[in-house]
Design a protein around this motif. Sequence first.
Motif, PDB file in Angstrom:
ATOM      1  N   GLU A   1      51.813  -2.933 -11.750  1.00  0.00           N
ATOM      2  CA  GLU A   1      50.992  -4.318 -12.142  1.00  0.00           C
ATOM      3  C   GLU A   1      52.125  -4.969 -12.999  1.00  0.00           C
ATOM      4  O   GLU A   1      52.194  -5.994 -12.814  1.00  0.00           O
ATOM      5  N   ASP A   2      53.004  -3.947 -13.731  1.00  0.00           N
ATOM      6  CA  ASP A   2      54.051  -4.802 -14.545  1.00  0.00           C
ATOM      7  C   ASP A   2      55.151  -5.597 -13.902  1.00  0.00           C
ATOM      8  O   ASP A   2      55.645  -6.557 -14.232  1.00  0.00           O
ATOM      9  N   ILE A   3      55.430  -4.665 -12.851  1.00  0.00           N
ATOM     10  CA  ILE A   3      56.541  -5.355 -11.915  1.00  0.00           C
ATOM     11  C   ILE A   3      55.765  -6.801 -11.280  1.00  0.00           C
ATOM     12  O   ILE A   3      56.595  -7.490 -11.164  1.00  0.00           O
ATOM     13  N   ARG A   4      54.737  -6.255 -10.780  1.00  0.00           N
ATOM     14  CA  ARG A   4      54.100  -7.629  -9.894  1.00  0.00           C
ATOM     15  C   ARG A   4      54.197  -8.857 -10.849  1.00  0.00           C
ATOM     16  O   ARG A   4      54.489 -10.026 -10.362  1.00  0.00           O
ATOM     17  N   HIS A   5      53.550  -8.420 -12.087  1.00  0.00           N
ATOM     18  CA  HIS A   5      53.524  -9.824 -12.995  1.00  0.00           C
ATOM     19  C   HIS A   5      54.884 -10.321 -13.174  1.00  0.00           C
ATOM     20  O   HIS A   5      54.832 -11.622 -13.299  1.00  0.00           O
ATOM     21  N   HIS A   6      55.853  -9.375 -13.494  1.00  0.00           N
ATOM     22  CA  HIS A   6      57.056 -10.406 -13.753  1.00  0.00           C
ATOM     23  C   HIS A   6      57.941 -10.741 -12.256  1.00  0.00           C
ATOM     24  O   HIS A   6      58.780 -11.624 -12.635  1.00  0.00           O
ATOM     25  N   ALA A   7      57.720 -10.142 -11.225  1.00  0.00           N
ATOM     26  CA  ALA A   7      58.536 -10.082  -9.933  1.00  0.00           C
ATOM     27  C   ALA A   7      57.829 -11.176  -8.926  1.00  0.00           C
ATOM     28  O   ALA A   7      58.427 -11.139  -7.846  1.00  0.00           O
ATOM     29  N   ASP A   8      56.632 -11.773  -9.318  1.00  0.00           N
ATOM     30  CA  ASP A   8      56.149 -12.548  -8.089  1.00  0.00           C
ATOM     31  C   ASP A   8      56.971 -13.636  -7.761  1.00  0.00           C
ATOM     32  O   ASP A   8      57.762 -14.123  -8.705  1.00  0.00           O
ATOM     33  N   LEU A   9      57.146 -13.845  -6.504  1.00  0.00           N
ATOM     34  CA  LEU A   9      58.105 -14.880  -6.260  1.00  0.00           C
ATOM     35  C   LEU A   9      57.300 -16.156  -6.087  1.00  0.00           C
ATOM     36  O   LEU A   9      56.479 -16.638  -5.220  1.00  0.00           O
ATOM     37  N   ARG A  10      57.262 -17.026  -7.304  1.00  0.00           N
ATOM     38  CA  ARG A  10      56.628 -18.224  -7.338  1.00  0.00           C
ATOM     39  C   ARG A  10      57.422 -19.375  -6.549  1.00  0.00           C
ATOM     40  O   ARG A  10      58.488 -19.547  -6.931  1.00  0.00           O
ATOM     41  N   LEU A  11      56.736 -19.904  -5.573  1.00  0.00           N
ATOM     42  CA  LEU A  11      57.299 -21.008  -4.893  1.00  0.00           C
ATOM     43  C   LEU A  11      57.242 -22.412  -5.591  1.00  0.00           C
ATOM     44  O   LEU A  11      57.782 -23.441  -5.076  1.00  0.00           O
ATOM     45  N   GLY A  12      56.625 -22.371  -6.673  1.00  0.00           N
ATOM     46  CA  GLY A  12      56.164 -23.622  -7.209  1.00  0.00           C
ATOM     47  C   GLY A  12      55.095 -23.956  -7.955  1.00  0.00           C
ATOM     48  O   GLY A  12      53.960 -23.093  -7.533  1.00  0.00           O
ATOM     49  N   SER A  13      55.127 -25.005  -8.766  1.00  0.00           N
ATOM     50  CA  SER A  13      53.754 -25.160  -9.418  1.00  0.00           C
ATOM     51  C   SER A  13      53.373 -26.602  -8.965  1.00  0.00           C
ATOM     52  O   SER A  13      54.169 -27.615  -8.763  1.00  0.00           O
ATOM     53  N   VAL A  14      52.086 -26.938  -8.837  1.00  0.00           N
ATOM     54  CA  VAL A  14      51.600 -28.616  -8.412  1.00  0.00           C
ATOM     55  C   VAL A  14      50.822 -28.909  -9.642  1.00  0.00           C
ATOM     56  O   VAL A  14      49.604 -28.107  -9.995  1.00  0.00           O
ATOM     57  N   SER A  15      51.345 -29.937 -10.245  1.00  0.00           N
ATOM     58  CA  SER A  15      50.605 -30.295 -11.335  1.00  0.00           C
ATOM     59  C   SER A  15      49.402 -31.410 -10.925  1.00  0.00           C
ATOM     60  O   SER A  15      49.709 -32.207  -9.896  1.00  0.00           O
ATOM     61  N   GLY A  16      48.124 -31.132 -11.361  1.00  0.00           N
ATOM     62  CA  GLY A  16      47.036 -31.911 -11.153  1.00  0.00           C
ATOM     63  C   GLY A  16      47.277 -33.191 -11.526  1.00  0.00           C
ATOM     64  O   GLY A  16      47.961 -33.502 -12.464  1.00  0.00           O
ATOM     65  N   TRP A  17      46.394 -34.296 -11.152  1.00  0.00           N
ATOM     66  CA  TRP A  17      46.355 -35.744 -11.554  1.00  0.00           C
ATOM     67  C   TRP A  17      45.124 -36.147 -11.707  1.00  0.00           C
ATOM     68  O   TRP A  17      44.351 -35.912 -10.638  1.00  0.00           O
ATOM     69  N   PRO A  18      44.686 -36.552 -12.683  1.00  0.00           N
ATOM     70  CA  PRO A  18      43.364 -37.274 -12.713  1.00  0.00           C
ATOM     71  C   PRO A  18      42.922 -38.413 -12.001  1.00  0.00           C
ATOM     72  O   PRO A  18      43.784 -39.321 -11.930  1.00  0.00           O
TER      73      PRO A  18
ATOM     74  N   GLU B   1      34.448 -40.204 -23.027  1.00  0.00           N
ATOM     75  CA  GLU B   1      33.931 -39.678 -21.766  1.00  0.00           C
ATOM     76  C   GLU B   1      33.738 -38.244 -21.801  1.00  0.00           C
ATOM     77  O   GLU B   1      34.678 -37.588 -22.063  1.00  0.00           O
ATOM     78  N   LYS B   2      32.670 -37.580 -21.044  1.00  0.00           N
ATOM     79  CA  LYS B   2      32.742 -36.185 -21.023  1.00  0.00           C
ATOM     80  C   LYS B   2      32.762 -35.703 -19.763  1.00  0.00           C
ATOM     81  O   LYS B   2      32.012 -34.827 -19.255  1.00  0.00           O
ATOM     82  N   GLU B   3      33.334 -36.268 -18.779  1.00  0.00           N
ATOM     83  CA  GLU B   3      33.637 -35.832 -17.347  1.00  0.00           C
ATOM     84  C   GLU B   3      35.034 -36.327 -17.075  1.00  0.00           C
ATOM     85  O   GLU B   3      35.264 -37.509 -17.205  1.00  0.00           O
ATOM     86  N   SER B   4      35.767 -35.397 -16.322  1.00  0.00           N
ATOM     87  CA  SER B   4      37.037 -35.762 -15.885  1.00  0.00           C
ATOM     88  C   SER B   4      37.297 -35.239 -14.658  1.00  0.00           C
ATOM     89  O   SER B   4      36.783 -33.903 -14.427  1.00  0.00           O
ATOM     90  N   VAL B   5      37.793 -35.858 -13.824  1.00  0.00           N
ATOM     91  CA  VAL B   5      38.045 -35.462 -12.162  1.00  0.00           C
ATOM     92  C   VAL B   5      39.497 -35.167 -12.118  1.00  0.00           C
ATOM     93  O   VAL B   5      40.348 -36.191 -12.332  1.00  0.00           O
ATOM     94  N   TRP B   6      39.866 -33.956 -11.656  1.00  0.00           N
ATOM     95  CA  TRP B   6      41.383 -33.903 -11.288  1.00  0.00           C
ATOM     96  C   TRP B   6      41.777 -33.272 -10.117  1.00  0.00           C
ATOM     97  O   TRP B   6      40.931 -32.581  -9.330  1.00  0.00           O
ATOM     98  N   ASN B   7      42.505 -33.791  -9.521  1.00  0.00           N
ATOM     99  CA  ASN B   7      43.041 -33.367  -7.816  1.00  0.00           C
ATOM    100  C   ASN B   7      44.428 -32.647  -7.927  1.00  0.00           C
ATOM    101  O   ASN B   7      45.475 -33.156  -8.587  1.00  0.00           O
ATOM    102  N   VAL B   8      44.363 -31.651  -7.216  1.00  0.00           N
ATOM    103  CA  VAL B   8      45.591 -30.839  -7.135  1.00  0.00           C
ATOM    104  C   VAL B   8      45.984 -30.678  -5.503  1.00  0.00           C
ATOM    105  O   VAL B   8      45.292 -30.319  -4.852  1.00  0.00           O
ATOM    106  N   ASP B   9      47.097 -31.269  -5.270  1.00  0.00           N
ATOM    107  CA  ASP B   9      47.532 -31.478  -4.012  1.00  0.00           C
ATOM    108  C   ASP B   9      48.197 -29.797  -3.605  1.00  0.00           C
ATOM    109  O   ASP B   9      48.341 -29.090  -4.330  1.00  0.00           O
ATOM    110  N   ALA B  10      48.380 -29.918  -2.279  1.00  0.00           N
ATOM    111  CA  ALA B  10      48.822 -28.742  -1.455  1.00  0.00           C
ATOM    112  C   ALA B  10      50.256 -28.754  -1.659  1.00  0.00           C
ATOM    113  O   ALA B  10      51.049 -29.665  -1.997  1.00  0.00           O
ATOM    114  N   LEU B  11      50.876 -27.392  -1.716  1.00  0.00           N
ATOM    115  CA  LEU B  11      52.517 -27.360  -1.823  1.00  0.00           C
ATOM    116  C   LEU B  11      52.979 -27.416  -0.401  1.00  0.00           C
ATOM    117  O   LEU B  11      52.237 -26.854   0.549  1.00  0.00           O
TER     118      LEU B  11
END
Length: 846
Positions: free
Chosen positions: A547-564, A590-600
Amino acid sequence: KGLSTDEETGEAAISMRYNQLWEAKGADAAQNPGKMVLLDADGITGAEGEAVISREELMTDPDVLRAFIDYGVANYPAEKYDLILWDHGGGTTGGFGSDEHAGFINDTPMSFADIIEVLSSCKAVDTDGDGSPDSRFDFIDFDACLMSGAEFALGLADYTDYFIVSPELEPGKGQYYTGWLDKLGEDPEYDTYKLGKIIVDDFFDFYDHGDGKGQAATLAVIDLQKLVAPETGFVSALRKMASLLSEEAATDPSTGDIRFYDELNSTWGAIRYGGGGAFFDLGNLAALFGVANVELTEDDIRDGQIDTVNAFTDLSKKLSEIFGSGEIIYAKGTENVSIPDQVYRTSDGGTEHGTLMTSGMNIYYPVKTFLDDEILGYNRTINSVLGKMPDGDRKEFLKEYLSAMARHSMIRNAADAVNSLLNEEGADPGEISYEKVKVFWLEGAEDPDFARFSKWKMDIEPLLNILGGETKENKAWLDAVVRKQAEECVRLSRISTAKIAQENGDTYRITVNDALKAVVKSVERNVYAELPSMEAYIQKFDEETQEDIRHHADLRLGSVSGWPEEDASVLPDDGDEQKYLENLIRWCHEKESVWNVDALKPKWFAVNDEDGNLHAVQIYIDGNEFYIVPARYGSEEDPHLIYLGFEKGNDNKLSEVLFPMPDGGRRDVKTEDLKEKLEIMPAIFVKGYDEDDFFVPLSGFSFTLTSDNWESITLDFTELSKISDIRDTDGDGEALHSTVTITDIYRNSIDITEKIQNPDEELVSIDLVRVKPQVETGEELEPIITFKGKALKEGADYTQQILPFSDKYIEAGAHTVHLEGKGEYAGAVNKEFIILSSEEELAETY
């Protein structure tokens, strides 16, 4: 006794066992021109003839530094003394230096208080030895990381005229000495501030467009005497800032109004130094504090104008003037030390939208993502320094700012507790109170053996003690804070999700209900590759290690930032600031926000070897010049870490092989100069703690790299389906997995991955619809909007607008229609609609 000799020349060499004193001879010296000459070989602090090894004479010992300075004054009397301290720096709280002689590493640096003690008592400052400073250094230069703290500058102002320091981590090659030493050699009377500018300019040139290009770097020279002079107004402005930070933190118990969101929001817009530490750019903070941004109300409308002036505005203007003039602080930083798209206060009192660069000075500010007890370390640091400083405004500021930071750290800790109670324990917001949060902090305290390790004992009680203890007033203040936080925070149970089918993969819509929009800072999706080679490699370890190795060794292909879907905190494309501010007032409440996260995009980097095989790789981006790929060479039993450097460009050509060295440096070898054949296995390096280091393989097979075949090895950005190393490992039919998190203004991260995996509804992107062609009839025509052959209904499935705002489709040719999805269709898109001239053309075309 400490003499070492060079094996080739037989000349004196630097010892690994003893601290030594050397003299650097100038090129015009009568003897040994241009050489280093050994003066004292066997330690600095011992009496004459007594050898003292470095283990007994640590470079982090204040007495050793004092002895070094005093030796220089006694043996090289001068009208001006300059002191350069080169090593690791930890800033205001971390101090300076470490000792690495003979394999012995002492990680306890000289503290802020230690440095004051040395400077105040050394012979360059206390020239007559009466215990009172009567002179100052010409300049003190910390060729080290993070030492340009405002607190540090104020504490050292009695001991030096000028300060040369970096607010950021300094790259390994540090400062460039040739330019300013040449200038000083030409003109020993040269103005010191101008000399400091040469140091800053040469440093900047080296890292901006010289051999060090691509690394983040910033340096400043500060005229400390002008900075702390009463007429400058710097210290009085800082005292006002500390006072306001405390006042704004003190939420009104009667109304529950939170007034610290603007301050928290400002830290997101300021440069944060030290790789995500607790040091922020002071000039940035001052410029951002001076603009009311997420607490605006209708009361801020005056004479039909939105007024962003707040309590910080005047001091913000003053500090922006000091930092921007170049007469007191001259600072430069590379472009990668900056924060774009900010609205901030300028020195003329107006607001501006643009990029904030380094001001040359940092200041401590507690944040969620740093160590919980860092504020306690700050408390120890400041209290130890206060006892060594003379009374006055500078000392009072440090006291006041410490109190303000304790309050802001309590706010952050309260937010952590409220978030845990609501999202992990399922508490109702109406149940949240100071007493309930205190019970949460006291967890474990009922056991006498563990009471001292409870959150209450380790962090909260010491913070309250800085503020005078658990008084009636402090309890009322915290009760108001946590109740308001509970009312406005992000609750996992109140988040809804929708999966939206798109051509390049699924996107998601996240709706955050009943949380103040200003509290939601970002939504981010991280995408990881599944790797059979990695899974096979880690199976030989126990479950915890896996689990420790997986936590540090996952190959992250990237992050996608959401946009409101609607974000009033970003200036509109048309630059209409008035519209921006009007939207912001509504948005703040306002007390509601809508965010969209696109595909990588389903593409990633792979090394293409001599035989045309593709190997999955991890990527580091080294500035604008290189992609860096970690790899293992050697056998599995005797692995070694290297990095492959590919030039960024159309061909991504392999250029260098980087060999890490035991001392923390590296040896860079051009690929055409390789002397050995390397068997390469792309890998992720995981630093071991209880076990050895791990070289986790990403690829199922290795390839050979030599000085003859390097030109055939490239880095490709290609479709994932072509990289055989990336394949489904968990049997779900997908070779990728992702996590989605919401981050709030306090820097709490709420994991909503499970909600994404089980969405509340599934939608279709309006982008997938088709607009069928029509044939010209001379009459007005309506476009036919279809999805999978089915005609959609206007009003129920979409709304349309003809672009560019014409009202009829009649003539043959291309037209554009703007579609807004409704119902099960999501998003908006412009589609081209073609009217053909005849049925024959329709048949020919389709």
